[in-house]
Design a protein around this motif. Structure first.
Motif, PDB file in Angstrom:
ATOM      1  N   ARG A 104       0.852  -1.104   0.026  1.00 25.16           N
ATOM      2  CA  ARG A 104       0.098  -0.134   0.113  1.00 25.16           C
ATOM      3  C   ARG A 104       0.803   1.345   0.175  1.00 25.16           C
ATOM      4  O   ARG A 104       0.437   2.366  -0.622  1.00 25.16           O
ATOM      5  N   ARG A 105       1.958   1.133   0.728  1.00 23.19           N
ATOM      6  CA  ARG A 105       2.898   2.396   0.659  1.00 23.19           C
ATOM      7  C   ARG A 105       3.820   2.515  -0.543  1.00 23.19           C
ATOM      8  O   ARG A 105       3.766   3.583  -1.301  1.00 23.19           O
ATOM      9  N   LEU A 106       4.571   1.588  -0.810  1.00 25.74           N
ATOM     10  CA  LEU A 106       5.458   1.703  -1.961  1.00 25.74           C
ATOM     11  C   LEU A 106       4.843   1.323  -3.276  1.00 25.74           C
ATOM     12  O   LEU A 106       5.025   2.186  -4.298  1.00 25.74           O
ATOM     13  N   LEU A 107       4.300   0.096  -3.429  1.00 30.53           N
ATOM     14  CA  LEU A 107       3.659  -0.289  -4.631  1.00 30.53           C
ATOM     15  C   LEU A 107       2.524   0.663  -5.176  1.00 30.53           C
ATOM     16  O   LEU A 107       2.492   1.233  -6.217  1.00 30.53           O
ATOM     17  N   MET A 108       1.524   0.684  -4.538  1.00 29.05           N
ATOM     18  CA  MET A 108       0.473   1.712  -4.679  1.00 29.05           C
ATOM     19  C   MET A 108       1.135   3.012  -4.704  1.00 29.05           C
ATOM     20  O   MET A 108       0.474   3.779  -5.678  1.00 29.05           O
ATOM     21  N   GLY A 109       1.790   3.454  -3.811  1.00 28.26           N
ATOM     22  CA  GLY A 109       2.270   4.845  -3.950  1.00 28.26           C
ATOM     23  C   GLY A 109       2.932   5.065  -5.323  1.00 28.26           C
ATOM     24  O   GLY A 109       2.813   6.348  -5.642  1.00 28.26           O
ATOM     25  N   TYR A 110       3.517   4.253  -5.697  1.00 30.23           N
ATOM     26  CA  TYR A 110       4.400   4.525  -7.107  1.00 30.23           C
ATOM     27  C   TYR A 110       3.576   4.463  -8.227  1.00 30.23           C
ATOM     28  O   TYR A 110       3.400   5.287  -9.141  1.00 30.23           O
ATOM     29  N   LEU A 111       2.483   3.220  -8.060  1.00 31.60           N
ATOM     30  CA  LEU A 111       1.580   3.154  -9.178  1.00 31.60           C
ATOM     31  C   LEU A 111       0.655   4.386  -9.400  1.00 31.60           C
ATOM     32  O   LEU A 111       0.112   4.769 -10.479  1.00 31.60           O
ATOM     33  N   ASP A 112       0.199   5.012  -8.201  1.00 26.54           N
ATOM     34  CA  ASP A 112      -0.473   6.404  -8.173  1.00 26.54           C
ATOM     35  C   ASP A 112       0.137   7.509  -9.273  1.00 26.54           C
ATOM     36  O   ASP A 112      -0.613   8.418  -9.629  1.00 26.54           O
ATOM     37  N   THR A 113       1.519   7.348  -9.333  1.00 28.61           N
ATOM     38  CA  THR A 113       1.997   8.213 -10.384  1.00 28.61           C
ATOM     39  C   THR A 113       2.182   8.122 -11.805  1.00 28.61           C
ATOM     40  O   THR A 113       2.315   8.972 -12.459  1.00 28.61           O
ATOM     41  N   VAL A 114       1.700   6.961 -12.049  1.00 30.41           N
ATOM     42  CA  VAL A 114       1.795   6.420 -13.500  1.00 30.41           C
ATOM     43  C   VAL A 114       0.484   5.934 -13.882  1.00 30.41           C
ATOM     44  O   VAL A 114       0.155   5.684 -15.311  1.00 30.41           O
ATOM     45  N   MET A 115      -0.623   5.865 -13.050  1.00 23.59           N
ATOM     46  CA  MET A 115      -1.666   5.386 -13.565  1.00 23.59           C
ATOM     47  C   MET A 115      -3.245   6.037 -12.702  1.00 23.59           C
ATOM     48  O   MET A 115      -2.740   6.526 -11.730  1.00 23.59           O
ATOM     49  N   PRO A 116      -4.132   5.907 -13.258  1.00 21.53           N
ATOM     50  CA  PRO A 116      -5.389   6.457 -12.243  1.00 21.53           C
ATOM     51  C   PRO A 116      -5.529   5.500 -11.247  1.00 21.53           C
ATOM     52  O   PRO A 116      -5.186   4.528 -11.089  1.00 21.53           O
ATOM     53  N   ALA A 117      -6.092   6.264  -9.981  1.00 22.43           N
ATOM     54  CA  ALA A 117      -6.290   5.589  -8.771  1.00 22.43           C
ATOM     55  C   ALA A 117      -6.917   4.273  -8.939  1.00 22.43           C
ATOM     56  O   ALA A 117      -6.470   3.374  -8.218  1.00 22.43           O
ATOM     57  N   VAL A 118      -8.037   4.225  -9.305  1.00 20.55           N
ATOM     58  CA  VAL A 118      -8.692   2.802  -9.656  1.00 20.55           C
ATOM     59  C   VAL A 118      -7.887   1.812 -10.124  1.00 20.55           C
ATOM     60  O   VAL A 118      -7.829   0.552  -9.719  1.00 20.55           O
ATOM     61  N   ALA A 119      -7.050   2.182 -11.143  1.00 21.13           N
ATOM     62  CA  ALA A 119      -6.091   1.117 -11.792  1.00 21.13           C
ATOM     63  C   ALA A 119      -4.945   0.567 -10.959  1.00 21.13           C
ATOM     64  O   ALA A 119      -4.677  -0.370 -10.588  1.00 21.13           O
ATOM     65  N   SER A 120      -4.709   1.555 -10.032  1.00 20.62           N
ATOM     66  CA  SER A 120      -3.614   1.530  -9.062  1.00 20.62           C
ATOM     67  C   SER A 120      -4.127   0.535  -7.883  1.00 20.62           C
ATOM     68  O   SER A 120      -3.363  -0.281  -7.594  1.00 20.62           O
ATOM     69  N   VAL A 121      -5.193   0.743  -7.480  1.00 20.13           N
ATOM     70  CA  VAL A 121      -5.835  -0.079  -6.462  1.00 20.13           C
ATOM     71  C   VAL A 121      -5.927  -1.490  -6.981  1.00 20.13           C
ATOM     72  O   VAL A 121      -5.534  -2.325  -6.273  1.00 20.13           O
ATOM     73  N   LEU A 122      -6.670  -1.664  -7.997  1.00 24.18           N
ATOM     74  CA  LEU A 122      -6.936  -3.102  -8.274  1.00 24.18           C
ATOM     75  C   LEU A 122      -5.457  -3.816  -8.924  1.00 24.18           C
ATOM     76  O   LEU A 122      -5.391  -4.945  -8.545  1.00 24.18           O
ATOM     77  N   LEU A 123      -4.635  -3.208  -9.574  1.00 28.77           N
ATOM     78  CA  LEU A 123      -3.326  -3.797  -9.762  1.00 28.77           C
ATOM     79  C   LEU A 123      -2.559  -4.120  -8.535  1.00 28.77           C
ATOM     80  O   LEU A 123      -1.939  -5.315  -8.403  1.00 28.77           O
ATOM     81  N   THR A 124      -2.573  -3.327  -7.512  1.00 27.83           N
ATOM     82  CA  THR A 124      -1.706  -3.537  -6.279  1.00 27.83           C
ATOM     83  C   THR A 124      -2.596  -4.826  -5.601  1.00 27.83           C
ATOM     84  O   THR A 124      -1.915  -5.603  -5.041  1.00 27.83           O
ATOM     85  N   SER A 125      -3.979  -4.722  -5.572  1.00 21.73           N
ATOM     86  CA  SER A 125      -4.687  -6.105  -4.966  1.00 21.73           C
ATOM     87  C   SER A 125      -4.513  -7.154  -5.808  1.00 21.73           C
ATOM     88  O   SER A 125      -4.162  -8.199  -5.182  1.00 21.73           O
ATOM     89  N   LEU A 126      -4.259  -7.011  -6.868  1.00 16.96           N
ATOM     90  CA  LEU A 126      -4.150  -8.380  -7.703  1.00 16.96           C
ATOM     91  C   LEU A 126      -2.645  -9.059  -7.303  1.00 16.96           C
ATOM     92  O   LEU A 126      -2.688 -10.158  -7.430  1.00 16.96           O
ATOM     93  N   VAL A 127      -1.627  -8.130  -7.577  1.00 15.16           N
ATOM     94  CA  VAL A 127      -0.453  -8.569  -7.076  1.00 15.16           C
ATOM     95  C   VAL A 127      -0.304  -8.989  -5.620  1.00 15.16           C
ATOM     96  O   VAL A 127       0.169 -10.215  -5.259  1.00 15.16           O
ATOM     97  N   PHE A 128      -1.159  -8.499  -4.733  1.00 15.70           N
ATOM     98  CA  PHE A 128      -1.281  -8.893  -3.458  1.00 15.70           C
ATOM     99  C   PHE A 128      -1.676 -10.061  -3.167  1.00 15.70           C
ATOM    100  O   PHE A 128      -1.370 -11.233  -2.602  1.00 15.70           O
ATOM    101  N   GLY A 129      -2.716 -10.524  -3.948  1.00 12.69           N
ATOM    102  CA  GLY A 129      -3.312 -11.733  -4.104  1.00 12.69           C
ATOM    103  C   GLY A 129      -2.675 -12.696  -4.759  1.00 12.69           C
ATOM    104  O   GLY A 129      -2.404 -13.694  -4.302  1.00 12.69           O
ATOM    105  N   LEU A 130      -1.824 -12.574  -5.859  1.00 16.94           N
ATOM    106  CA  LEU A 130      -1.189 -13.552  -6.445  1.00 16.94           C
ATOM    107  C   LEU A 130       0.139 -14.118  -5.607  1.00 16.94           C
ATOM    108  O   LEU A 130       0.323 -15.351  -5.529  1.00 16.94           O
ATOM    109  N   VAL A 131       0.660 -13.266  -4.591  1.00 20.63           N
ATOM    110  CA  VAL A 131       1.570 -13.635  -3.955  1.00 20.63           C
ATOM    111  C   VAL A 131       1.215 -14.764  -2.726  1.00 20.63           C
ATOM    112  O   VAL A 131       1.942 -15.273  -2.207  1.00 20.63           O
TER     113      VAL A 131
END
Length: 226
Positions: A150-177
């Protein structure tokens, strides 16, 4: 008072910060797997019960301490801002998030052909082992995962994509691990909830508290059906 003190999450991580966070999580997995195989290869008898909890704690603590030290050197706020008056909303947000994650999993899981295989506790584990590993799982685990996802992955993705995409992508990676298919589905939805409360409260404390409560409930279910 500076903007970073008012809202530490407004200080965005860079790509290299995200990579260091991912490396910290990979280090945890490497240390846990290495410890398991190392103990298996050694004929230590009853000493395994003593060494295993220590190695589990160290496998979680060492990367966590190293990551915090790295962020301090970088001047990157951890994001654990006091919740303040809005914190009381977690009283309803926590149960709602857990129930919603479970409900979504019960709907989506069967559609994907997934069924929960149930959870099991370590066979023959002693009370000390259980208490120590649970302590690490409930405290250090959520702390490191919230910091990384939530701090590093989502925080960085917030700088390169919309917030919705950042939340979903971060959560997908979180689930996959979490590897096991039923766990992936549940932790994806739980990850969305962790991300949303963190963003709403603008503090990692919110995601950490929800994450810890979720893990406590999961462990109670595991112990009840073990």
């Amino acid at each position: 008072m500076s903007d970073s003190e008012l809202d530490p999450l407004s200080v965005r991580p860079q790509l290299k910060d995200m990579i260091v966070g991912v490396a910290a999580m990979l280090a945890v997995y490497a240390l846990l797997i290495g410890s398991a195989f190392g103990l298996k290869g050694l004929d230590l008898g009853g000493m395994v019960r003593t060494l295993l909890p220590v190695l589990i704690i160290l496998s979680l603590a060492i990367p966590s301490v190293a990551l915090v030290a790295y962020m301090k050197r970088r001047g990157l706020p951890l994001g654990f801002r006091p919740l303040g008056k809005r914190g009381w909303h977690l009283v309803w947000q926590v149960p709602l998030a857990i129930v919603a994650s479970a409900a979504c999993t019960s709907i989506v899981g069967p559609l994907l052909g997934l069924e929960s295989s149930g959870a099991s506790s370590p066979a023959g584990a002693g009370s000390t082992l259980v208490l120590i590993t649970l302590g690490a799982y409930l405290l250090i685990g959520p702390f490191l995962e919230e910091l990384v996802f939530r701090r590093l992955l989502m925080g960085y993705l917030d700088t390169v994509m919309p917030a919705v995409a950042s939340v979903l992508l971060t959560s997908l990676v979180f689930g996959l691990v979490h590897i096991a298919p039923p766990a992936i589905v549940y932790t994806f939805f739980a990850g969305v909830a962790f991300a949303l409360v963190t963003r709403w409260h603008r503090s990692l404390w919110a995601g950490f508290i929800l994450h810890m409560c979720n893990n406590i409930l999961v462990q109670l279910i595991v112990l009840a059906f073990a």
